[in-house]
Design a protein around this motif. Structure first.
Motif, PDB file in Angstrom:
ATOM      1  N   ALA A 126       3.546 -40.115 -78.762  1.00 58.56           N
ATOM      2  CA  ALA A 126       3.613 -40.392 -77.426  1.00 58.56           C
ATOM      3  C   ALA A 126       3.931 -41.866 -77.006  1.00 58.56           C
ATOM      4  N   TRP A 127       3.118 -42.476 -77.598  1.00 57.95           N
ATOM      5  CA  TRP A 127       3.316 -44.155 -77.145  1.00 57.95           C
ATOM      6  C   TRP A 127       4.776 -44.514 -77.698  1.00 57.95           C
ATOM      7  N   SER A 128       5.003 -44.179 -79.062  1.00 58.19           N
ATOM      8  CA  SER A 128       6.293 -44.743 -79.497  1.00 58.19           C
ATOM      9  C   SER A 128       7.590 -44.118 -79.071  1.00 58.19           C
ATOM     10  N   HIS A 129       7.368 -42.957 -78.342  1.00 62.49           N
ATOM     11  CA  HIS A 129       8.683 -42.070 -77.993  1.00 62.49           C
ATOM     12  C   HIS A 129       8.605 -42.004 -76.433  1.00 62.49           C
ATOM     13  N   ASN A 130       7.699 -42.830 -76.057  1.00 59.89           N
ATOM     14  CA  ASN A 130       7.491 -42.676 -74.511  1.00 59.89           C
ATOM     15  C   ASN A 130       7.622 -41.122 -73.971  1.00 59.89           C
ATOM     16  N   LEU A 131       6.383 -40.352 -74.578  1.00 61.03           N
ATOM     17  CA  LEU A 131       6.493 -39.027 -74.083  1.00 61.03           C
ATOM     18  C   LEU A 131       5.136 -38.882 -73.586  1.00 61.03           C
ATOM     19  N   PRO A 132       5.088 -37.760 -72.607  1.00 60.68           N
ATOM     20  CA  PRO A 132       3.640 -37.310 -72.018  1.00 60.68           C
ATOM     21  C   PRO A 132       2.814 -36.702 -72.926  1.00 60.68           C
ATOM     22  N   LEU A 133       1.666 -36.983 -72.895  1.00 63.65           N
ATOM     23  CA  LEU A 133       0.788 -36.382 -73.948  1.00 63.65           C
ATOM     24  C   LEU A 133      -0.336 -35.478 -72.969  1.00 63.65           C
ATOM     25  N   ILE A 134      -0.467 -34.310 -73.363  1.00 55.72           N
ATOM     26  CA  ILE A 134      -1.427 -33.481 -72.557  1.00 55.72           C
ATOM     27  C   ILE A 134      -2.651 -33.156 -73.464  1.00 55.72           C
ATOM     28  N   PRO A 135      -3.876 -33.766 -73.174  1.00 60.37           N
ATOM     29  CA  PRO A 135      -4.974 -33.203 -74.213  1.00 60.37           C
ATOM     30  C   PRO A 135      -5.402 -32.002 -73.690  1.00 60.37           C
ATOM     31  N   ILE A 136      -5.591 -31.014 -74.909  1.00 63.46           N
ATOM     32  CA  ILE A 136      -5.811 -29.700 -74.515  1.00 63.46           C
ATOM     33  C   ILE A 136      -7.312 -29.249 -75.210  1.00 63.46           C
ATOM     34  N   ASN A 137      -8.005 -28.426 -74.228  1.00 68.51           N
ATOM     35  CA  ASN A 137      -9.520 -27.826 -74.596  1.00 68.51           C
ATOM     36  C   ASN A 137      -9.002 -26.624 -75.714  1.00 68.51           C
ATOM     37  N   HIS A 138      -9.287 -26.605 -76.896  1.00 70.50           N
ATOM     38  CA  HIS A 138      -9.008 -25.746 -77.652  1.00 70.50           C
ATOM     39  C   HIS A 138      -9.473 -24.075 -77.277  1.00 70.50           C
ATOM     40  N   LEU A 139     -10.297 -23.979 -76.707  1.00 75.28           N
ATOM     41  CA  LEU A 139     -10.661 -22.702 -75.980  1.00 75.28           C
ATOM     42  C   LEU A 139      -9.721 -22.119 -75.035  1.00 75.28           C
ATOM     43  N   LEU A 140      -8.817 -23.217 -74.599  1.00 80.05           N
ATOM     44  CA  LEU A 140      -8.063 -22.675 -73.287  1.00 80.05           C
ATOM     45  C   LEU A 140      -6.601 -22.169 -74.413  1.00 80.05           C
ATOM     46  N   GLY A 141      -6.595 -22.905 -75.406  1.00 78.73           N
ATOM     47  CA  GLY A 141      -5.395 -22.404 -76.136  1.00 78.73           C
ATOM     48  C   GLY A 141      -5.682 -21.077 -76.648  1.00 78.73           C
ATOM     49  N   HIS A 142      -6.922 -20.793 -77.120  1.00 76.92           N
ATOM     50  CA  HIS A 142      -7.180 -19.406 -77.495  1.00 76.92           C
ATOM     51  C   HIS A 142      -6.956 -18.590 -76.224  1.00 76.92           C
ATOM     52  N   SER A 189      -9.712 -40.106 -75.441  1.00 81.71           N
ATOM     53  CA  SER A 189     -10.218 -40.039 -76.883  1.00 81.71           C
ATOM     54  C   SER A 189     -10.852 -38.585 -76.955  1.00 81.71           C
ATOM     55  N   ILE A 190     -11.279 -38.408 -78.137  1.00 80.07           N
ATOM     56  CA  ILE A 190     -11.653 -36.798 -78.619  1.00 80.07           C
ATOM     57  C   ILE A 190     -12.994 -36.567 -77.822  1.00 80.07           C
ATOM     58  N   LYS A 191     -13.072 -35.232 -77.511  1.00 76.18           N
ATOM     59  CA  LYS A 191     -14.453 -34.709 -76.850  1.00 76.18           C
ATOM     60  C   LYS A 191     -14.860 -33.474 -77.850  1.00 76.18           C
ATOM     61  N   PRO A 192     -15.492 -33.925 -78.908  1.00 79.60           N
ATOM     62  CA  PRO A 192     -16.251 -32.532 -79.736  1.00 79.60           C
ATOM     63  C   PRO A 192     -16.996 -31.579 -79.168  1.00 79.60           C
ATOM     64  N   ASN A 193     -17.280 -31.940 -77.874  1.00 83.56           N
ATOM     65  CA  ASN A 193     -18.341 -31.000 -77.199  1.00 83.56           C
ATOM     66  C   ASN A 193     -17.751 -30.715 -75.853  1.00 83.56           C
ATOM     67  N   LEU A 194     -16.484 -30.751 -75.798  1.00 87.27           N
ATOM     68  CA  LEU A 194     -15.749 -30.181 -74.559  1.00 87.27           C
ATOM     69  C   LEU A 194     -15.920 -28.832 -74.105  1.00 87.27           C
ATOM     70  N   LYS A 195     -16.166 -28.475 -73.008  1.00 92.79           N
ATOM     71  CA  LYS A 195     -16.439 -27.153 -72.367  1.00 92.79           C
ATOM     72  C   LYS A 195     -15.339 -26.627 -71.492  1.00 92.79           C
ATOM     73  N   LEU A 196     -15.250 -25.634 -71.180  1.00 87.67           N
ATOM     74  CA  LEU A 196     -14.268 -24.907 -70.120  1.00 87.67           C
ATOM     75  C   LEU A 196     -14.832 -25.298 -68.939  1.00 87.67           C
ATOM     76  N   LYS A 197     -13.900 -25.464 -67.863  1.00 90.73           N
ATOM     77  CA  LYS A 197     -14.326 -26.012 -66.662  1.00 90.73           C
ATOM     78  C   LYS A 197     -14.078 -24.569 -65.566  1.00 90.73           C
ATOM     79  N   ALA A 198     -15.224 -24.448 -64.556  1.00 88.83           N
ATOM     80  CA  ALA A 198     -14.603 -23.643 -63.769  1.00 88.83           C
ATOM     81  C   ALA A 198     -13.491 -23.974 -62.718  1.00 88.83           C
ATOM     82  N   LYS A 199     -13.621 -25.276 -62.284  1.00 84.99           N
ATOM     83  CA  LYS A 199     -12.473 -25.720 -61.396  1.00 84.99           C
ATOM     84  C   LYS A 199     -12.034 -26.903 -61.874  1.00 84.99           C
ATOM     85  N   SER A 200     -10.715 -27.343 -62.222  1.00 88.35           N
ATOM     86  CA  SER A 200     -10.391 -28.686 -62.413  1.00 88.35           C
ATOM     87  C   SER A 200      -9.183 -28.997 -61.860  1.00 88.35           C
TER      88      SER A 200
END
Ligand code: KG4
Ligand code: ZN
Length: 349
Positions: A102-118, A338-349
């Protein structure tokens, strides 16, 4: 727009490219390099080995995805990468690689909760096929994987109310542990399902944990212990293995079905989705469809290639996040992620 997805939360290195806009979606590439064979010799995932494998495999996989789709990184509009939950070392490889790109190609980077992927994986079409995105909120999502068992009321793209989750082992983890007891190897889900097809589910009386609790919490560790106790006294013939696999699988399905039914009673929605590795279980799919579709509640499941960990689901979640995040500033913040190994799903974000 084209979205590049990167997933490295556990033992699958995955890269995908989606072509997507508000009218439809196409999976241009969905590459998964599974480390299952490597970890199976240890009876489970070894975090240090997983991280090393990701760093070995990720760049070649990225190159392969771009070459196969005849795209260059400059053709990508956004990058989505798993931020958590998962194994720290594994997550770090994926997210840091995504940050560098993202940095080297000037692209937006979206961090994703793995559970949202599922949670969104049931929308993904067969690779190469274009499909429209069509559904209504709210719906109920049952996420059953190796690390999670969650019943979620999805009210909007940004509002996910967790109705219940497991208090101890996840459903997939229970399959893996019971497979260990029955000496069937790792991962346990597919082999238990195979054995269960040959067995008698009524032979062993196993508990249905928390079925009377009148809430949406799950617990599977007692079920695994019950299997262990019943197993000790047996001769352990092939038929014993098949019958125990069938009895165990039926107990898990009964609990998942019961809790989802309870949730539907309280929140009468017209769509239930099941996703995550355990949603590959055909008997689970069948029982839930039979039960709910007679009441005109649609049951949606991911195609089998998208039940386990994959990057197409991360790219899709990234697209939704991008579309629905008012301030597109996420793009500018990627170096601070940065990584969030214990990330939870949020009720409202
Ligand atoms: O979603 P996933 O690939 O990884 C996590 O995010 O955890 O799920 C992996 C889990 C494993 O526990 C595996 O045993 C289970 O999914 N699994 C199944 C089946 N296929 C995989 N469980 C039951 N039946 C299956 N057919
Ligand atoms: Zn997963």
């Amino acid at each position: 727009m084209k979205v590049l997805g990167i997933e490295t939360s556990c033992d699958e290195t995955a890269v995908a490219i989606l072509e997507i806009d508000t009218s439809g979606l196409r999976v241009l590439s969905n590459l998964i390099n599974s480390q299952v064979k490597i970890h199976s010799q240890y009876g489970g995932v070894v975090p240090e080995v997983a991280a090393r494998q990701h760093s070995h495999n990720l760049i070649p996989l990225l190159e392969h995805a771009l070459a196969a789709t005849k795209l260059e990184i400059g053709d990508i509009d956004i990058i989505a990468a798993t931020q958590g939950p998962g194994l720290a070392g594994s997550l770090m490889v994926g997210l840091e690689t995504a940050k560098t790109l993202a940095w080297s190609h000037n692209l937006p980077l979206i961090p994703i909760n793995h559970l949202l992927g599922h949670l969104w994986s049931w929308l993904l079409p067969t690779p190469e096929k274009r499909e429209s995105i069509n559904f209504d909120f709210p719906f109920l999502s049952l996420i059953v994987s190796g690390g999670h068992t969650e019943l979620v009321l999805v009210k909007s793209f940004k509002d996910h109310e967790i109705l219940g989750q497991t208090l101890d082992d996840a459903a997939g983890e229970a399959f893996d542990k019971v497979a260990k007891v029955l000496n069937l190897g790792y991962p346990g889900g597919p082999v238990i399902a195979e054995r269960a097809d040959l067995g008698d589910a009524s032979r062993f009386e196993l508990p249905r944990p928390m079925i009377d609790s009148n809430n949406f919490s799950f617990s599977f560790s007692g079920l695994k212990t019950a299997v262990l106790y019943s197993w000790w006294d047996l001769k352990k013939t092939e038929q014993d293995i098949n019958d125990m696999a069938a009895s165990f699988q039926k107990a898990v399905i009964d609990v998942l079905l019961y809790k989802t039914k309870l949730a539907l009673k309280k929140y009468p929605v017209s769509l239930v989705t099941i996703s995550g590795g355990v949603s590959a279980n055909l008997s689970l799919r069948q029982h839930l469809s039979d039960e709910f579709e007679k009441d005109k509640v649609k049951v949606a499941v991911p195609q089998l290639v998208y039940t386990g960990d994959n990057a197409a689901m991360i790219a899709l979640a990234g697209y939704f996040e991008w579309l629905n995040t008012k301030s597109k500033k996420i793009a500018d913040k990627h170096l601070a992620l940065s990584i969030k190994p214990n990330l939870k799903l949020k009720a409202k974000s």
